[in-house]
Design an enzyme around this catalytic site. Structure first.
Site, PDB file in Angstrom:
ATOM      1  N   PRO A   1     -39.279 113.296 -86.109  1.00 23.68           N
ATOM      2  CA  PRO A   1     -39.078 111.960 -86.050  1.00 23.68           C
ATOM      3  C   PRO A   1     -39.892 111.073 -84.919  1.00 23.68           C
ATOM      4  CG  PRO A   1     -37.579 113.410 -84.453  1.00 23.68           C
ATOM      5  CD  PRO A   1     -38.573 114.355 -85.296  1.00 23.68           C
TER       6      PRO A   1
ATOM      7  N   ASP B   1     -42.766 112.544 -80.697  1.00 20.73           N
ATOM      8  CA  ASP B   1     -41.778 113.388 -81.346  1.00 20.73           C
ATOM      9  C   ASP B   1     -40.327 113.188 -80.657  1.00 20.73           C
ATOM     10  OD1 ASP B   1     -40.030 115.244 -82.374  1.00 20.73           O
ATOM     11  OD2 ASP B   1     -41.680 116.672 -82.644  1.00 20.73           O
ATOM     12  N   HIS B   2     -39.385 112.468 -81.134  1.00 25.61           N
ATOM     13  CA  HIS B   2     -38.324 112.044 -80.330  1.00 25.61           C
ATOM     14  C   HIS B   2     -37.250 113.446 -80.155  1.00 25.61           C
ATOM     15  CE1 HIS B   2     -35.613 109.596 -78.346  1.00 25.61           C
ATOM     16  NE2 HIS B   2     -35.831 108.405 -79.434  1.00 25.61           N
ATOM     17  N   ARG B   3     -37.823 114.630 -80.864  1.00 25.43           N
ATOM     18  CA  ARG B   3     -37.139 115.812 -80.601  1.00 25.43           C
ATOM     19  C   ARG B   3     -37.422 116.300 -79.052  1.00 25.43           C
ATOM     20  NH1 ARG B   3     -38.976 119.335 -85.478  1.00 25.43           N
ATOM     21  NH2 ARG B   3     -40.828 118.595 -84.685  1.00 25.43           N
TER      22      ARG B   3
END
Length: 471
Positions: free
Chosen positions: A265, A441-443
Protein backbone atom coordinates in the site's frame (compact mmCIF):
# COMPACT_ATOMS: atom_id res chain seq x y z
CA UNK A 1 29.73 -38.01 -31.20
CA UNK A 2 27.00 -35.36 -31.16
CA UNK A 3 26.39 -33.51 -27.90
CA UNK A 4 23.44 -31.19 -27.30
CA UNK A 5 23.84 -28.10 -25.13
CA UNK A 6 20.61 -27.03 -23.46
CA UNK A 7 19.85 -23.58 -22.07
CA UNK A 8 21.09 -23.60 -18.47
CA UNK A 9 19.54 -21.93 -15.47
CA UNK A 10 21.32 -18.57 -15.61
CA UNK A 11 20.60 -17.68 -12.01
CA UNK A 12 17.84 -16.52 -9.62
CA UNK A 13 15.40 -19.12 -10.91
CA UNK A 14 14.76 -17.32 -14.20
CA UNK A 15 12.89 -19.71 -16.45
CA UNK A 16 13.52 -18.21 -19.87
CA UNK A 17 16.07 -16.21 -21.82
CA UNK A 18 16.29 -14.64 -25.25
CA UNK A 19 18.98 -15.53 -27.77
CA UNK A 20 20.38 -12.10 -28.57
CA UNK A 21 23.05 -13.17 -31.04
CA UNK A 22 25.12 -16.16 -32.07
CA UNK A 23 28.88 -15.75 -32.25
CA UNK A 24 29.32 -19.04 -34.10
CA UNK A 25 27.80 -20.73 -37.14
CA UNK A 26 27.33 -24.37 -38.14
CA UNK A 27 30.69 -25.77 -39.23
CA UNK A 28 32.72 -23.52 -36.92
CA UNK A 29 35.34 -25.15 -34.73
CA UNK A 30 35.19 -23.91 -31.14
CA UNK A 31 37.37 -24.32 -28.09
CA UNK A 32 36.28 -25.10 -24.56
CA UNK A 33 34.91 -21.95 -22.89
CA UNK A 34 34.90 -19.97 -26.15
CA UNK A 35 32.01 -17.51 -26.14
CA UNK A 36 29.33 -18.78 -28.51
CA UNK A 37 26.25 -16.63 -27.82
CA UNK A 38 24.81 -13.62 -26.03
CA UNK A 39 21.77 -14.69 -24.02
CA UNK A 40 19.54 -12.04 -22.42
CA UNK A 41 17.62 -12.73 -19.23
CA UNK A 42 15.11 -10.43 -17.59
CA UNK A 43 17.96 -8.59 -15.88
CA UNK A 44 21.15 -8.83 -17.87
CA UNK A 45 22.99 -10.47 -20.73
CA UNK A 46 25.12 -13.52 -20.15
CA UNK A 47 27.96 -14.27 -22.53
CA UNK A 48 27.48 -18.00 -22.96
CA UNK A 49 30.67 -20.07 -23.24
CA UNK A 50 30.92 -23.41 -24.97
CA UNK A 51 31.00 -26.46 -22.66
CA UNK A 52 32.83 -28.44 -25.37
CA UNK A 53 35.70 -28.28 -27.78
CA UNK A 54 34.43 -29.43 -31.15
CA UNK A 55 32.52 -28.46 -34.29
CA UNK A 56 29.14 -26.71 -34.25
CA UNK A 57 26.69 -28.91 -36.14
CA UNK A 58 23.37 -27.22 -35.44
CA UNK A 59 21.93 -24.01 -34.01
CA UNK A 60 18.52 -24.92 -32.65
CA UNK A 61 17.29 -21.37 -32.01
CA UNK A 62 17.29 -18.16 -34.03
CA UNK A 63 18.39 -14.78 -32.61
CA UNK A 64 15.42 -13.08 -31.00
CA UNK A 65 13.86 -16.37 -29.91
CA UNK A 66 12.78 -16.72 -26.28
CA UNK A 67 13.99 -20.09 -25.01
CA UNK A 68 12.99 -21.88 -21.82
CA UNK A 69 15.56 -23.44 -19.52
CA UNK A 70 16.28 -27.01 -20.61
CA UNK A 71 15.50 -26.51 -24.30
CA UNK A 72 18.29 -27.36 -26.77
CA UNK A 73 20.12 -24.39 -28.23
CA UNK A 74 23.18 -25.80 -30.01
CA UNK A 75 24.71 -29.15 -30.93
CA UNK A 76 28.40 -30.04 -31.25
CA UNK A 77 30.37 -32.85 -32.78
CA UNK A 78 33.12 -33.69 -30.34
CA UNK A 79 36.07 -35.99 -30.71
CA UNK A 80 35.99 -39.39 -29.04
CA UNK A 81 35.13 -42.97 -29.80
CA UNK A 82 31.47 -43.87 -29.80
CA UNK A 83 30.70 -46.04 -26.76
CA UNK A 84 28.65 -49.14 -27.21
CA UNK A 85 24.93 -48.59 -26.93
CA UNK A 86 23.40 -50.36 -23.92
CA UNK A 87 20.18 -52.29 -24.11
CA UNK A 88 17.33 -50.54 -22.35
CA UNK A 89 16.24 -52.44 -19.24
CA UNK A 90 12.70 -53.70 -19.22
CA UNK A 91 10.37 -50.99 -18.09
CA UNK A 92 13.21 -48.51 -18.09
CA UNK A 93 12.91 -44.88 -19.02
CA UNK A 94 15.29 -42.73 -21.02
CA UNK A 95 18.02 -41.34 -18.85
CA UNK A 96 17.98 -44.23 -16.33
CA UNK A 97 21.22 -46.03 -15.65
CA UNK A 98 21.45 -49.73 -16.36
CA UNK A 99 20.82 -51.46 -13.05
CA UNK A 100 23.60 -53.93 -13.85
CA UNK A 101 26.17 -51.26 -14.62
CA UNK A 102 28.94 -51.18 -12.03
CA UNK A 103 29.12 -48.04 -9.91
CA UNK A 104 32.00 -45.74 -10.77
CA UNK A 105 33.53 -43.08 -8.58
CA UNK A 106 32.46 -39.57 -9.46
CA UNK A 107 35.02 -37.73 -11.54
CA UNK A 108 35.61 -34.07 -11.00
CA UNK A 109 34.48 -31.91 -13.90
CA UNK A 110 36.17 -28.71 -14.86
CA UNK A 111 33.86 -25.73 -14.26
CA UNK A 112 33.38 -23.24 -17.04
CA UNK A 113 31.75 -19.80 -16.94
CA UNK A 114 28.28 -21.30 -17.22
CA UNK A 115 27.71 -24.80 -15.88
CA UNK A 116 30.35 -27.43 -16.48
CA UNK A 117 32.30 -28.67 -19.43
CA UNK A 118 32.00 -32.13 -20.84
CA UNK A 119 32.60 -34.90 -18.36
CA UNK A 120 35.72 -36.99 -18.97
CA UNK A 121 35.20 -40.06 -21.12
CA UNK A 122 34.32 -43.10 -19.07
CA UNK A 123 34.53 -46.75 -19.76
CA UNK A 124 31.51 -48.94 -19.41
CA UNK A 125 27.97 -48.31 -20.42
CA UNK A 126 26.90 -44.66 -20.53
CA UNK A 127 23.68 -43.05 -19.36
CA UNK A 128 21.39 -42.14 -22.21
CA UNK A 129 18.41 -39.87 -22.78
CA UNK A 130 15.74 -39.96 -25.41
CA UNK A 131 16.42 -37.47 -28.18
CA UNK A 132 13.68 -35.04 -29.13
CA UNK A 133 13.72 -33.75 -32.67
CA UNK A 134 14.19 -30.02 -33.18
CA UNK A 135 14.91 -27.69 -36.04
CA UNK A 136 18.01 -25.57 -36.45
CA UNK A 137 18.05 -21.81 -36.96
CA UNK A 138 17.14 -22.28 -40.59
CA UNK A 139 14.17 -24.46 -39.79
CA UNK A 140 15.75 -27.75 -40.97
CA UNK A 141 17.01 -30.56 -38.80
CA UNK A 142 20.76 -31.09 -38.76
CA UNK A 143 21.94 -34.44 -40.05
CA UNK A 144 24.08 -36.19 -37.46
CA UNK A 145 26.31 -39.11 -38.40
CA UNK A 146 24.41 -42.37 -38.36
CA UNK A 147 26.67 -43.79 -35.67
CA UNK A 148 26.41 -40.74 -33.43
CA UNK A 149 24.10 -40.57 -30.45
CA UNK A 150 23.33 -37.11 -29.00
CA UNK A 151 24.26 -36.54 -25.39
CA UNK A 152 22.46 -33.81 -23.46
CA UNK A 153 24.32 -31.45 -21.22
CA UNK A 154 22.49 -29.90 -18.30
CA UNK A 155 24.78 -27.21 -16.86
CA UNK A 156 24.14 -25.76 -13.44
CA UNK A 157 23.61 -22.07 -12.57
CA UNK A 158 26.10 -19.39 -13.54
CA UNK A 159 29.36 -19.92 -11.70
CA UNK A 160 30.31 -16.27 -11.71
CA UNK A 161 28.52 -12.97 -12.12
CA UNK A 162 31.48 -11.57 -14.02
CA UNK A 163 29.99 -12.69 -17.33
CA UNK A 164 26.67 -10.92 -16.76
CA UNK A 165 26.24 -7.48 -18.26
CA UNK A 166 23.67 -5.31 -19.95
CA UNK A 167 23.11 -6.13 -23.63
CA UNK A 168 24.90 -3.49 -25.59
CA UNK A 169 27.62 -5.26 -27.51
CA UNK A 170 27.41 -5.97 -31.23
CA UNK A 171 26.47 -9.47 -32.25
CA UNK A 172 29.19 -10.25 -34.76
CA UNK A 173 31.62 -13.10 -33.99
CA UNK A 174 34.62 -12.13 -31.93
CA UNK A 175 37.01 -12.76 -34.80
CA UNK A 176 35.15 -10.32 -37.07
CA UNK A 177 34.47 -7.66 -34.43
CA UNK A 178 36.45 -4.40 -34.82
CA UNK A 179 39.02 -3.88 -32.09
CA UNK A 180 37.49 -1.84 -29.27
CA UNK A 181 36.71 -2.04 -25.58
CA UNK A 182 33.30 -3.01 -24.10
CA UNK A 183 32.48 0.59 -23.02
CA UNK A 184 33.25 1.84 -26.52
CA UNK A 185 31.03 -0.85 -28.07
CA UNK A 186 28.33 0.11 -25.59
CA UNK A 187 28.58 3.77 -26.58
CA UNK A 188 28.45 2.85 -30.26
CA UNK A 189 25.37 0.70 -29.72
CA UNK A 190 23.56 3.50 -27.87
CA UNK A 191 24.51 6.13 -30.48
CA UNK A 192 23.76 3.85 -33.42
CA UNK A 193 27.31 3.85 -34.82
CA UNK A 194 28.51 0.85 -36.83
CA UNK A 195 32.05 0.12 -35.63
CA UNK A 196 32.85 -1.85 -38.78
CA UNK A 197 32.92 1.46 -40.69
CA UNK A 198 35.46 3.07 -38.36
CA UNK A 199 39.23 3.19 -38.42
CA UNK A 200 40.64 3.27 -34.90
CA UNK A 201 43.01 6.04 -33.89
CA UNK A 202 44.03 4.42 -30.61
CA UNK A 203 47.06 2.22 -29.96
CA UNK A 204 47.45 -0.50 -32.60
CA UNK A 205 44.27 0.67 -34.32
CA UNK A 206 42.00 0.45 -31.28
CA UNK A 207 38.67 2.27 -31.78
CA UNK A 208 38.19 4.92 -29.08
CA UNK A 209 35.24 6.91 -27.73
CA UNK A 210 36.46 9.92 -29.71
CA UNK A 211 36.32 7.86 -32.93
CA UNK A 212 32.69 6.94 -32.19
CA UNK A 213 31.65 10.51 -31.40
CA UNK A 214 33.48 11.84 -34.44
CA UNK A 215 31.50 9.47 -36.64
CA UNK A 216 28.28 11.14 -35.55
CA UNK A 217 29.44 14.41 -37.10
CA UNK A 218 29.90 12.77 -40.50
CA UNK A 219 27.04 12.25 -42.98
CA UNK A 220 25.78 8.70 -43.03
CA UNK A 221 26.56 6.57 -46.08
CA UNK A 222 24.15 4.38 -47.95
CA UNK A 223 25.19 0.83 -48.88
CA UNK A 224 26.16 2.01 -52.37
CA UNK A 225 28.60 4.52 -50.88
CA UNK A 226 26.47 7.62 -51.42
CA UNK A 227 25.84 9.95 -48.51
CA UNK A 228 22.36 10.05 -47.13
CA UNK A 229 20.61 11.83 -44.33
CA UNK A 230 17.47 9.76 -44.52
CA UNK A 231 15.81 9.21 -41.15
CA UNK A 232 14.91 5.82 -39.74
CA UNK A 233 11.96 4.10 -41.45
CA UNK A 234 8.59 5.46 -40.39
CA UNK A 235 5.20 3.72 -40.37
CA UNK A 236 3.73 3.41 -43.85
CA UNK A 237 0.66 5.31 -45.08
CA UNK A 238 -2.42 4.24 -43.23
CA UNK A 239 -0.47 2.33 -40.58
CA UNK A 240 -2.09 3.31 -37.29
CA UNK A 241 -0.05 1.25 -34.84
CA UNK A 242 3.18 -0.69 -34.44
CA UNK A 243 3.49 -3.78 -32.26
CA UNK A 244 6.61 -5.19 -30.66
CA UNK A 245 7.02 -8.14 -28.27
CA UNK A 246 7.31 -7.50 -24.53
CA UNK A 247 10.64 -8.98 -23.54
CA UNK A 248 13.62 -8.87 -21.25
CA UNK A 249 14.07 -5.81 -19.01
CA UNK A 250 10.78 -4.19 -20.01
CA UNK A 251 8.88 -7.39 -19.24
CA UNK A 252 10.66 -7.84 -15.92
CA UNK A 253 10.19 -4.17 -14.95
CA UNK A 254 6.48 -4.26 -15.78
CA UNK A 255 5.92 -7.39 -13.72
CA UNK A 256 7.88 -5.96 -10.79
CA UNK A 257 6.04 -2.65 -10.82
CA UNK A 258 2.61 -4.29 -11.01
CA UNK A 259 3.55 -6.63 -8.17
CA UNK A 260 4.80 -3.70 -6.08
CA UNK A 261 1.86 -1.40 -6.81
CA UNK A 262 -0.76 -4.03 -5.98
CA UNK A 263 1.05 -5.64 -3.05
CA UNK A 264 2.46 -2.75 -1.02
CA UNK A 265 0.00 0.00 0.00
CA UNK A 266 1.77 3.10 -1.28
CA UNK A 267 1.68 6.49 0.42
CA UNK A 268 3.55 9.53 -0.92
CA UNK A 269 4.52 12.62 1.06
CA UNK A 270 6.04 15.82 -0.34
CA UNK A 271 8.38 18.44 1.07
CA UNK A 272 9.51 21.62 -0.73
CA UNK A 273 12.67 23.19 0.69
CA UNK A 274 15.18 25.95 0.12
CA UNK A 275 18.43 24.16 -0.78
CA UNK A 276 20.48 27.31 -1.40
CA UNK A 277 22.87 26.48 1.49
CA UNK A 278 23.51 23.03 -0.04
CA UNK A 279 24.24 24.57 -3.44
CA UNK A 280 26.66 26.99 -1.74
CA UNK A 281 28.32 24.03 -0.03
CA UNK A 282 28.74 22.25 -3.36
CA UNK A 283 30.34 25.38 -4.86
CA UNK A 284 32.67 25.66 -1.85
CA UNK A 285 33.78 22.04 -2.20
CA UNK A 286 34.95 22.73 -5.75
CA UNK A 287 37.71 24.96 -4.37
CA UNK A 288 38.47 22.80 -1.33
CA UNK A 289 41.83 21.07 -1.64
CA UNK A 290 40.48 17.89 -0.05
CA UNK A 291 37.88 17.56 -2.81
CA UNK A 292 39.91 18.65 -5.83
CA UNK A 293 39.19 16.53 -8.88
CA UNK A 294 35.99 15.13 -7.35
CA UNK A 295 32.56 15.73 -8.81
CA UNK A 296 30.26 16.43 -5.87
CA UNK A 297 26.71 17.07 -7.07
CA UNK A 298 23.31 17.49 -5.49
CA UNK A 299 22.54 13.75 -5.84
CA UNK A 300 25.59 12.82 -3.76
CA UNK A 301 24.56 15.23 -1.01
CA UNK A 302 20.97 13.93 -1.07
CA UNK A 303 22.27 10.35 -0.90
CA UNK A 304 24.42 11.18 2.12
CA UNK A 305 21.53 12.99 3.81
CA UNK A 306 19.30 9.96 3.20
CA UNK A 307 21.83 7.60 4.81
CA UNK A 308 22.07 9.85 7.86
CA UNK A 309 18.28 10.07 8.09
CA UNK A 310 17.95 6.26 7.86
CA UNK A 311 20.05 5.93 11.03
CA UNK A 312 17.47 8.10 12.84
CA UNK A 313 14.45 6.46 11.20
CA UNK A 314 15.30 2.76 10.71
CA UNK A 315 11.72 1.73 9.90
CA UNK A 316 12.14 3.03 6.34
CA UNK A 317 15.00 0.56 5.81
CA UNK A 318 12.97 -2.64 6.17
CA UNK A 319 11.29 -5.38 4.16
CA UNK A 320 7.96 -7.18 4.54
CA UNK A 321 8.56 -10.95 4.39
CA UNK A 322 5.09 -12.34 3.68
CA UNK A 323 6.20 -15.97 3.49
CA UNK A 324 7.95 -15.92 6.87
CA UNK A 325 5.44 -13.59 8.50
CA UNK A 326 8.28 -11.30 9.57
CA UNK A 327 9.51 -7.73 9.19
CA UNK A 328 13.16 -7.70 8.20
CA UNK A 329 15.15 -4.81 9.66
CA UNK A 330 18.30 -3.95 7.71
CA UNK A 331 21.28 -2.63 9.64
CA UNK A 332 23.04 -1.46 6.49
CA UNK A 333 22.01 0.68 3.55
CA UNK A 334 22.33 -0.74 0.04
CA UNK A 335 21.28 2.42 -1.77
CA UNK A 336 19.50 1.84 -5.07
CA UNK A 337 19.72 4.50 -7.78
CA UNK A 338 17.04 4.31 -10.48
CA UNK A 339 18.71 4.61 -13.88
CA UNK A 340 17.06 5.02 -17.28
CA UNK A 341 18.99 2.98 -19.86
CA UNK A 342 18.38 2.09 -23.53
CA UNK A 343 17.12 -1.30 -22.31
CA UNK A 344 14.71 0.13 -19.76
CA UNK A 345 14.67 1.13 -16.11
CA UNK A 346 17.29 -0.45 -13.86
CA UNK A 347 17.92 0.08 -10.13
CA UNK A 348 21.52 -0.92 -9.34
CA UNK A 349 22.60 -0.27 -5.78
CA UNK A 350 25.65 0.94 -3.87
CA UNK A 351 26.44 -1.64 -1.15
CA UNK A 352 26.93 -0.27 2.37
CA UNK A 353 26.38 3.29 1.22
CA UNK A 354 25.89 4.35 4.83
CA UNK A 355 29.55 3.59 5.52
CA UNK A 356 30.83 5.89 2.78
CA UNK A 357 31.89 9.48 3.23
CA UNK A 358 30.61 12.16 0.87
CA UNK A 359 33.59 11.89 -1.49
CA UNK A 360 33.44 8.09 -1.70
CA UNK A 361 29.67 8.18 -2.16
CA UNK A 362 30.04 10.68 -5.01
CA UNK A 363 32.66 8.43 -6.64
CA UNK A 364 30.39 5.39 -6.29
CA UNK A 365 27.50 7.31 -7.86
CA UNK A 366 29.69 8.38 -10.77
CA UNK A 367 30.86 4.80 -11.32
CA UNK A 368 27.30 3.46 -11.16
CA UNK A 369 26.06 6.11 -13.62
CA UNK A 370 28.90 5.44 -16.06
CA UNK A 371 28.24 1.70 -15.92
CA UNK A 372 24.54 2.25 -16.64
CA UNK A 373 25.32 4.51 -19.62
CA UNK A 374 27.96 2.12 -20.95
CA UNK A 375 25.71 -0.88 -20.47
CA UNK A 376 28.09 -2.71 -18.12
CA UNK A 377 25.86 -2.82 -15.04
CA UNK A 378 26.31 -6.25 -13.48
CA UNK A 379 23.35 -8.37 -12.48
CA UNK A 380 24.85 -8.66 -8.99
CA UNK A 381 24.46 -4.91 -8.47
CA UNK A 382 20.72 -5.17 -9.22
CA UNK A 383 20.12 -7.40 -6.20
CA UNK A 384 19.94 -6.68 -2.49
CA UNK A 385 18.86 -3.03 -2.43
CA UNK A 386 17.25 -1.80 0.81
CA UNK A 387 16.06 1.73 -0.11
CA UNK A 388 16.20 3.75 -3.34
CA UNK A 389 16.49 7.21 -4.88
CA UNK A 390 15.09 8.29 -8.25
CA UNK A 391 16.31 11.60 -9.63
CA UNK A 392 13.40 12.94 -11.67
CA UNK A 393 14.89 16.43 -11.57
CA UNK A 394 17.27 15.61 -14.41
CA UNK A 395 14.21 15.40 -16.67
CA UNK A 396 12.90 18.80 -15.54
CA UNK A 397 10.28 17.29 -13.23
CA UNK A 398 9.45 18.95 -9.90
CA UNK A 399 7.84 16.03 -8.08
CA UNK A 400 6.19 12.65 -8.54
CA UNK A 401 4.78 9.58 -6.84
CA UNK A 402 7.42 6.89 -7.44
CA UNK A 403 6.56 3.20 -7.16
CA UNK A 404 8.58 1.20 -4.67
CA UNK A 405 11.34 -1.04 -5.87
CA UNK A 406 9.96 -4.51 -4.97
CA UNK A 407 11.12 -5.65 -1.54
CA UNK A 408 11.91 -2.15 -0.27
CA UNK A 409 9.96 0.03 2.15
CA UNK A 410 10.72 3.48 0.73
CA UNK A 411 11.89 5.39 -2.35
CA UNK A 412 12.82 9.07 -2.53
CA UNK A 413 12.19 11.13 -5.67
CA UNK A 414 14.49 14.14 -6.05
CA UNK A 415 12.89 16.97 -8.02
CA UNK A 416 14.51 19.66 -10.13
CA UNK A 417 16.14 22.69 -8.51
CA UNK A 418 14.59 25.98 -9.57
CA UNK A 419 15.38 29.63 -8.80
CA UNK A 420 12.19 31.16 -7.47
CA UNK A 421 10.98 33.74 -4.93
CA UNK A 422 11.12 32.36 -1.40
CA UNK A 423 10.75 33.70 2.12
CA UNK A 424 14.21 34.38 3.54
CA UNK A 425 15.05 36.19 6.80
CA UNK A 426 11.69 37.91 6.86
CA UNK A 427 11.85 39.06 3.23
CA UNK A 428 11.49 37.67 -0.27
CA UNK A 429 14.57 36.56 -2.22
CA UNK A 430 15.41 34.38 -5.21
CA UNK A 431 16.47 31.01 -3.78
CA UNK A 432 17.25 27.51 -5.01
CA UNK A 433 14.11 25.49 -4.26
CA UNK A 434 13.57 21.74 -4.62
CA UNK A 435 10.73 19.30 -3.88
CA UNK A 436 11.33 15.87 -2.35
CA UNK A 437 8.73 13.09 -2.78
CA UNK A 438 8.83 10.05 -0.50
CA UNK A 439 6.77 6.95 -1.31
CA UNK A 440 6.65 4.25 1.36
CA UNK A 441 4.99 0.96 2.20
CA UNK A 442 2.27 1.79 4.76
CA UNK A 443 2.50 -1.75 6.18
CA UNK A 444 6.02 -0.94 7.37
CA UNK A 445 6.11 2.84 7.70
CA UNK A 446 3.46 4.97 9.38
CA UNK A 447 2.73 8.48 8.16
CA UNK A 448 4.54 10.00 11.13
CA UNK A 449 7.63 7.87 10.56
CA UNK A 450 7.71 8.75 6.88
CA UNK A 451 7.26 12.44 7.67
CA UNK A 452 10.10 12.46 10.24
CA UNK A 453 12.41 10.73 7.77
CA UNK A 454 11.56 13.19 4.99
CA UNK A 455 11.94 16.20 7.31
CA UNK A 456 15.37 14.95 8.46
CA UNK A 457 16.56 14.85 4.85
CA UNK A 458 15.08 18.27 4.20
CA UNK A 459 16.70 19.71 7.32
CA UNK A 460 20.16 18.62 6.18
CA UNK A 461 19.66 19.99 2.67
CA UNK A 462 18.23 23.29 3.94
CA UNK A 463 21.15 23.76 6.34
CA UNK A 464 24.02 21.23 6.06
CA UNK A 465 25.43 22.44 9.38
CA UNK A 466 22.40 20.92 11.12
CA UNK A 467 23.93 17.50 10.58
CA UNK A 468 26.05 18.23 13.66
CA UNK A 469 22.91 18.04 15.77
CA UNK A 470 21.77 14.76 14.21
CA UNK A 471 24.76 12.42 14.61
Amino acid sequence: MIKVFRLPDLGEGLTESEIVAWRVSPGDTVELNQLIADVETAKAVVELPSPFAGVVTQLHQQPGTVVHVGEPIVSFEVAGAEPAEPAEPAGGTPGQADAAAPAEPAEEREPVLVGYGAAPERSGRPHRRARSGSADAGGQAAEAPASAEPTDVEPTAVETAATERIAVEPSEPAAARPRSTPPVRALARVLGVDLSHLTGTGPTGLITREDVRAQLARPAEAPDGTETGAPAPTPGPGQRETRSPIRSVRKHTAAAMVRSAFTAPHVTEFLTIDVTPTMELIDALKTNRSFQGMRIGILAVVAKALCLAVARNPDVNTRWDEAAGEIVQFHHVNLGIAAATPRGLLVPNIPDADRLGLADLAAALAELTEAARAGTTSAASLRGGTISITNVGVFGIDAGTPILNPGEAAILAVGGIRRQPWEHHGGIALRHVMTLSLSFDHRLVDGEQGARFLVDIGTILADPAMVLTMV
